[in-house]
Design a protein around this motif. Structure first.
Motif, PDB file in Angstrom:
ATOM      1  N   VAL A 205      -6.014  31.303  -9.901  1.00 38.82           N
ATOM      2  CA  VAL A 205      -5.720  32.264  -9.384  1.00 38.82           C
ATOM      3  C   VAL A 205      -4.778  32.106  -8.281  1.00 38.82           C
ATOM      4  O   VAL A 205      -4.280  30.998  -8.040  1.00 38.82           O
ATOM      5  N   GLY A 206      -4.355  32.806  -8.605  1.00 40.85           N
ATOM      6  CA  GLY A 206      -2.836  32.545  -7.536  1.00 40.85           C
ATOM      7  C   GLY A 206      -2.618  33.942  -6.691  1.00 40.85           C
ATOM      8  O   GLY A 206      -3.878  35.204  -6.210  1.00 40.85           O
ATOM      9  N   GLY A 207      -1.454  35.211  -5.967  1.00 44.73           N
ATOM     10  CA  GLY A 207      -1.859  36.337  -4.915  1.00 44.73           C
ATOM     11  C   GLY A 207      -1.525  35.514  -3.788  1.00 44.73           C
ATOM     12  O   GLY A 207      -1.264  34.865  -3.178  1.00 44.73           O
ATOM     13  N   SER A 208      -2.078  36.672  -2.782  1.00 45.80           N
ATOM     14  CA  SER A 208      -1.841  36.694  -1.518  1.00 45.80           C
ATOM     15  C   SER A 208      -2.820  37.487  -0.464  1.00 45.80           C
ATOM     16  O   SER A 208      -3.266  38.283  -1.214  1.00 45.80           O
ATOM     17  N   VAL A 209      -3.330  37.341   0.309  1.00 48.04           N
ATOM     18  CA  VAL A 209      -4.405  37.557   1.108  1.00 48.04           C
ATOM     19  C   VAL A 209      -3.102  38.315   2.647  1.00 48.04           C
ATOM     20  O   VAL A 209      -2.963  37.877   3.274  1.00 48.04           O
ATOM     21  N   ASP A 210      -2.314  39.969   2.860  1.00 48.08           N
ATOM     22  CA  ASP A 210      -2.497  39.891   3.817  1.00 48.08           C
ATOM     23  C   ASP A 210      -0.556  39.280   4.121  1.00 48.08           C
ATOM     24  O   ASP A 210      -0.653  38.748   5.079  1.00 48.08           O
ATOM     25  N   GLY A 211      -0.243  39.037   2.671  1.00 47.03           N
ATOM     26  CA  GLY A 211       0.930  38.528   3.014  1.00 47.03           C
ATOM     27  C   GLY A 211       0.982  37.037   2.196  1.00 47.03           C
ATOM     28  O   GLY A 211       1.441  36.404   2.143  1.00 47.03           O
ATOM     29  N   SER A 212      -0.051  36.340   2.857  1.00 46.63           N
ATOM     30  CA  SER A 212       0.011  34.994   3.024  1.00 46.63           C
ATOM     31  C   SER A 212      -0.436  34.197   1.504  1.00 46.63           C
ATOM     32  O   SER A 212      -1.291  34.718   0.888  1.00 46.63           O
ATOM     33  N   PRO A 213      -0.007  33.423   1.169  1.00 46.50           N
ATOM     34  CA  PRO A 213      -0.210  32.916  -0.771  1.00 46.50           C
ATOM     35  C   PRO A 213      -1.135  32.273  -0.917  1.00 46.50           C
ATOM     36  O   PRO A 213      -1.881  31.055   0.625  1.00 46.50           O
ATOM     37  N   LEU A 214      -1.868  32.607  -1.580  1.00 43.55           N
ATOM     38  CA  LEU A 214      -3.614  31.925  -2.000  1.00 43.55           C
ATOM     39  C   LEU A 214      -3.648  31.226  -3.072  1.00 43.55           C
ATOM     40  O   LEU A 214      -2.729  32.085  -4.544  1.00 43.55           O
ATOM     41  N   THR A 215      -3.829  30.171  -3.617  1.00 43.21           N
ATOM     42  CA  THR A 215      -3.847  29.979  -5.059  1.00 43.21           C
ATOM     43  C   THR A 215      -5.177  29.235  -5.131  1.00 43.21           C
ATOM     44  O   THR A 215      -6.585  28.557  -4.129  1.00 43.21           O
ATOM     45  N   ALA A 216      -6.150  29.436  -5.958  1.00 43.53           N
ATOM     46  CA  ALA A 216      -7.699  28.391  -6.714  1.00 43.53           C
ATOM     47  C   ALA A 216      -7.716  28.192  -7.568  1.00 43.53           C
ATOM     48  O   ALA A 216      -6.590  29.042  -8.692  1.00 43.53           O
ATOM     49  N   SER A 217      -8.611  27.404  -8.137  1.00 45.78           N
ATOM     50  CA  SER A 217      -8.715  26.993  -9.409  1.00 45.78           C
ATOM     51  C   SER A 217     -10.480  27.218  -9.911  1.00 45.78           C
ATOM     52  O   SER A 217     -10.846  26.771  -8.710  1.00 45.78           O
ATOM     53  N   GLY A 218     -11.052  27.158 -10.728  1.00 43.43           N
ATOM     54  CA  GLY A 218     -12.307  26.892 -10.278  1.00 43.43           C
ATOM     55  C   GLY A 218     -12.342  27.565 -12.501  1.00 43.43           C
ATOM     56  O   GLY A 218     -12.201  27.111 -13.315  1.00 43.43           O
ATOM     57  N   THR A 219     -14.152  27.975 -12.395  1.00 42.58           N
ATOM     58  CA  THR A 219     -14.253  27.739 -13.993  1.00 42.58           C
ATOM     59  C   THR A 219     -15.143  29.197 -13.882  1.00 42.58           C
ATOM     60  O   THR A 219     -15.758  30.973 -13.085  1.00 42.58           O
ATOM     61  N   ILE A 220     -15.508  29.809 -15.791  1.00 49.03           N
ATOM     62  CA  ILE A 220     -15.910  31.574 -15.896  1.00 49.03           C
ATOM     63  C   ILE A 220     -16.735  30.853 -16.806  1.00 49.03           C
ATOM     64  O   ILE A 220     -16.270  30.317 -18.220  1.00 49.03           O
ATOM     65  N   GLN A 221     -18.311  31.072 -16.787  1.00 55.32           N
ATOM     66  CA  GLN A 221     -18.991  30.447 -17.637  1.00 55.32           C
ATOM     67  C   GLN A 221     -20.042  32.107 -17.224  1.00 55.32           C
ATOM     68  O   GLN A 221     -21.149  31.953 -16.502  1.00 55.32           O
ATOM     69  N   ASN A 222     -20.529  32.200 -18.894  1.00 54.29           N
ATOM     70  CA  ASN A 222     -22.163  33.260 -19.077  1.00 54.29           C
ATOM     71  C   ASN A 222     -22.069  35.035 -18.075  1.00 54.29           C
ATOM     72  O   ASN A 222     -21.955  35.274 -17.501  1.00 54.29           O
ATOM     73  N   GLY A 223     -19.572  34.848 -18.056  1.00 49.57           N
ATOM     74  CA  GLY A 223     -19.354  36.439 -17.189  1.00 49.57           C
ATOM     75  C   GLY A 223     -18.997  36.367 -15.800  1.00 49.57           C
ATOM     76  O   GLY A 223     -18.935  37.174 -15.253  1.00 49.57           O
ATOM     77  N   LYS A 224     -19.532  35.170 -15.478  1.00 53.33           N
ATOM     78  CA  LYS A 224     -20.016  34.189 -13.824  1.00 53.33           C
ATOM     79  C   LYS A 224     -18.204  33.979 -13.670  1.00 53.33           C
ATOM     80  O   LYS A 224     -18.515  32.435 -14.377  1.00 53.33           O
ATOM     81  N   LEU A 225     -17.428  34.084 -12.984  1.00 56.52           N
ATOM     82  CA  LEU A 225     -15.942  32.718 -11.881  1.00 56.52           C
ATOM     83  C   LEU A 225     -16.342  32.479 -11.015  1.00 56.52           C
ATOM     84  O   LEU A 225     -17.223  33.407  -9.926  1.00 56.52           O
ATOM     85  N   GLN A 226     -16.455  31.570 -10.941  1.00 57.36           N
ATOM     86  CA  GLN A 226     -16.430  31.424  -9.771  1.00 57.36           C
ATOM     87  C   GLN A 226     -14.737  29.659  -9.611  1.00 57.36           C
ATOM     88  O   GLN A 226     -14.838  29.087 -10.674  1.00 57.36           O
ATOM     89  N   ALA A 227     -13.976  29.506  -8.435  1.00 62.83           N
ATOM     90  CA  ALA A 227     -12.829  29.080  -8.115  1.00 62.83           C
ATOM     91  C   ALA A 227     -13.316  28.878  -6.630  1.00 62.83           C
ATOM     92  O   ALA A 227     -13.749  29.660  -5.369  1.00 62.83           O
ATOM     93  N   SER A 228     -12.421  27.895  -5.926  1.00 63.28           N
ATOM     94  CA  SER A 228     -11.912  27.437  -4.868  1.00 63.28           C
ATOM     95  C   SER A 228     -10.332  26.753  -4.321  1.00 63.28           C
ATOM     96  O   SER A 228      -9.666  26.879  -5.853  1.00 63.28           O
ATOM     97  N   GLY A 229      -9.921  27.657  -3.223  1.00 64.49           N
ATOM     98  CA  GLY A 229      -8.909  27.416  -2.990  1.00 64.49           C
ATOM     99  C   GLY A 229      -8.252  26.829  -1.913  1.00 64.49           C
ATOM    100  O   GLY A 229      -8.924  27.224  -0.794  1.00 64.49           O
ATOM    101  N   PHE A 230      -7.654  27.951  -1.120  1.00 68.06           N
ATOM    102  CA  PHE A 230      -6.455  27.660   0.171  1.00 68.06           C
ATOM    103  C   PHE A 230      -5.424  28.783   0.321  1.00 68.06           C
ATOM    104  O   PHE A 230      -5.090  29.470  -0.871  1.00 68.06           O
ATOM    105  N   ILE A 231      -5.426  29.114   1.022  1.00 68.14           N
ATOM    106  CA  ILE A 231      -4.395  30.391   1.891  1.00 68.14           C
ATOM    107  C   ILE A 231      -3.713  30.016   3.243  1.00 68.14           C
ATOM    108  O   ILE A 231      -4.367  29.162   3.983  1.00 68.14           O
ATOM    109  N   GLY A 232      -2.610  30.498   2.887  1.00 68.64           N
ATOM    110  CA  GLY A 232      -1.689  29.863   3.769  1.00 68.64           C
ATOM    111  C   GLY A 232      -0.228  29.146   3.241  1.00 68.64           C
ATOM    112  O   GLY A 232       0.205  29.143   2.384  1.00 68.64           O
ATOM    113  N   GLU A 233       0.388  28.514   4.290  1.00 73.22           N
ATOM    114  CA  GLU A 233       2.393  28.470   3.272  1.00 73.22           C
ATOM    115  C   GLU A 233       1.866  27.416   2.826  1.00 73.22           C
ATOM    116  O   GLU A 233       2.618  27.350   1.562  1.00 73.22           O
TER     117      GLU A 233
END
Length: 428
Positions: A253-281
């Motif tokens: 996962v990438g993207g932004s929260v109020d303009g601050s960059p976000l990256t995260a990684s995780g898994t999806i199983q049986n339709g359930k997605l779960q990821a963790s990461g960080f927001i910030g420069e």
């Protein structure tokens, strides 16, 4: 002769006073530099978790970070596994703002009495004398929020709302709601207009009527009520833009929260997605990857005695409870090692855990190391399996030197403790 002797004594006295002031100035500069360094280290990427469901090509996600929960993030998945999702909320969202990296004195908050604002046509006067404004103790509040003055870097519209965070002398965190009731003049602030160049303060409280009559007592009370400034959040709507890829069970996962960059990684199983990461420069450099299994490294090598195992117990501090980790008895000052590669998401005082480190290992998996005598890493650091992250101690709710070790699942570094024996192997 007596006059010459008297003059000599006075001269020596003045010299001593001068050098005393010089020493105090140097010490003050050193302390200020140290505080600025500490403040800079606290302005680290913010840990975040993303959970959600996939129904066909539709995604519905929830983002959690820094006590916030943003729901209703919706999007679609393309045929190649790429996806995008977004939402724009109103209300009590939070945007973390930058603190000065140097120059400011973050454990000093100054003040002005609200009656000093005398221009009746000004936005400041109207706000501070509105129907929702009243004195509460020594503070002027507007609709329950502390009225403050900030530099124009943080906003120039009177009535803008904030959440201010302070570290207390006992290590706890205090957060207060605030509202912009005045502004520090640009000519009296630093180049970025974050802090006052004379008193070095970032936050200036607007105080109650009459407080100007006893400046010393008012300042002492403010110093007692608030500790070191650790964060400023602007309160309002939150805009989330996410994009990423799903490759089998793996999610990026990438993207932004109020303009601050976000990256995260995780898994999806049986339709359930779960990821963790960080927001910030620094979030683009803070990706941990996916934890793929295998046993964790024993956190205190050569010391295998377990003074308290995971499970039900009677705690000398809390009574009957489920012990959320394992206590590994070891002498004071022994190195505590990272059990696996990861990212430091907490390094500091954490209530009954005392001096505490929490590592994120990706895929919503975290390890916690509590009761340390000292901490060897800071938030945002990337560590490798076997790196020294702390030293054994007995801080917090502890009766003797040991390392409290926890494993937490489910994308929340502050909960969901599970048995460490699913991951940990006791050394021979």
């Amino acid at each position: 002769m007596k006059r010459w002797i008297l003059a000599g004594v006075l001269g020596l006295g003045l010299c001593a006073a001068f050098f005393g002031m010089l020493i105090l100035s140097v010490c003050s500069a050193i302390l200020s530099a140290t505080e600025s360094s500490d403040a800079a280290s606290m302005d680290a990427p913010i840990p975040c978790t993303i959970t959600g469901t996939r129904t066909g090509d539709d995604l519905k996600l929830t983002l959690k970070y820094d006590g916030m929960k943003i729901t209703g993030i919706t999007g679609t998945i393309g045929g190649d596994g790429s996806f995008s999702a977004s939402t724009k909320t109103s209300g009590e969202g939070k945007t973390k703002m930058e603190l000065p990296s140097s120059g400011a004195d973050l454990d000093v908050q100054t003040f002005m009495c609200y009656t000093a604002v005398t221009a009746e046509g000004s936005a400041q006067y109207k706000l501070l004398n509105s129907s929702g404004a009243k004195d509460v103790g020594i503070y002027r509040k507007v609709n329950g929020r502390y009225a403050v003055a900030l530099g124009s870097f943080y906003g120039s519209e009177m009535g803008t709302c904030y959440l201010l965070e302070f570290r207390q002398p006992d290590g706890s965190t205090k957060r207060i709601p605030a509202i912009l009731g005045d502004q520090k003049a640009d000519q009296h602030t630093d180049a970025k207009h974050q802090y006052h160049t004379v008193d070095k303060s970032v936050v200036e409280f607007i105080t109650a009527a009459g407080t100007y009559k006893n400046i010393s007592a008012t300042q002492k009370q403010i110093n007692k009520d608030f500790g070191v400034l650790t964060a400023i959040y602007r309160v309002g709507g939150t805009e989330v833009e996410l994009n990423g890829t799903i490759d089998g069970k793996q999610v990026r996962v990438g993207g932004s929260v109020d303009g601050s960059p976000l990256t995260a990684s995780g898994t999806i199983q049986n339709g359930k997605l779960q990821a963790s990461g960080f927001i910030g420069e620094e979030s683009a450099e803070s990706e941990n990857g996916i934890y793929t299994g295998g046993k964790f490294l024993w956190p205190v090598p050569q010391y295998s005695y377990i003074s308290c195992d995971f499970g039900p117990r009677i705690c000398p501090f809390h009574g009957r409870e489920v012990h959320s980790g394992v206590d590994l008895a070891a002498p004071y000052g022994v190195s505590v090692l990272a059990a696996a590669d990861g990212k430091v998401v907490l390094s500091g005082w954490n209530g009954s855990y005392g001096n505490c480190v929490i590592l994120s290992h990706g895929s919503g998996l975290f390890t916690l190391y509590g009761h340390n005598s000292s901490l060897q890493v800071k938030v945002g650091d990337t560590v490798k399996r076997g790196d020294v992250i702390a030293l054994v101690g007995s801080t917090g709710a502890s009766t003797g030197n040991h390392s409290h070790f926890e494993v937490r699942e489910g994308g929340n570094e502050h909960g969901n403790a599970v048995s460490p024996w699913n991951y940990l192997k006791k050394p021979n």
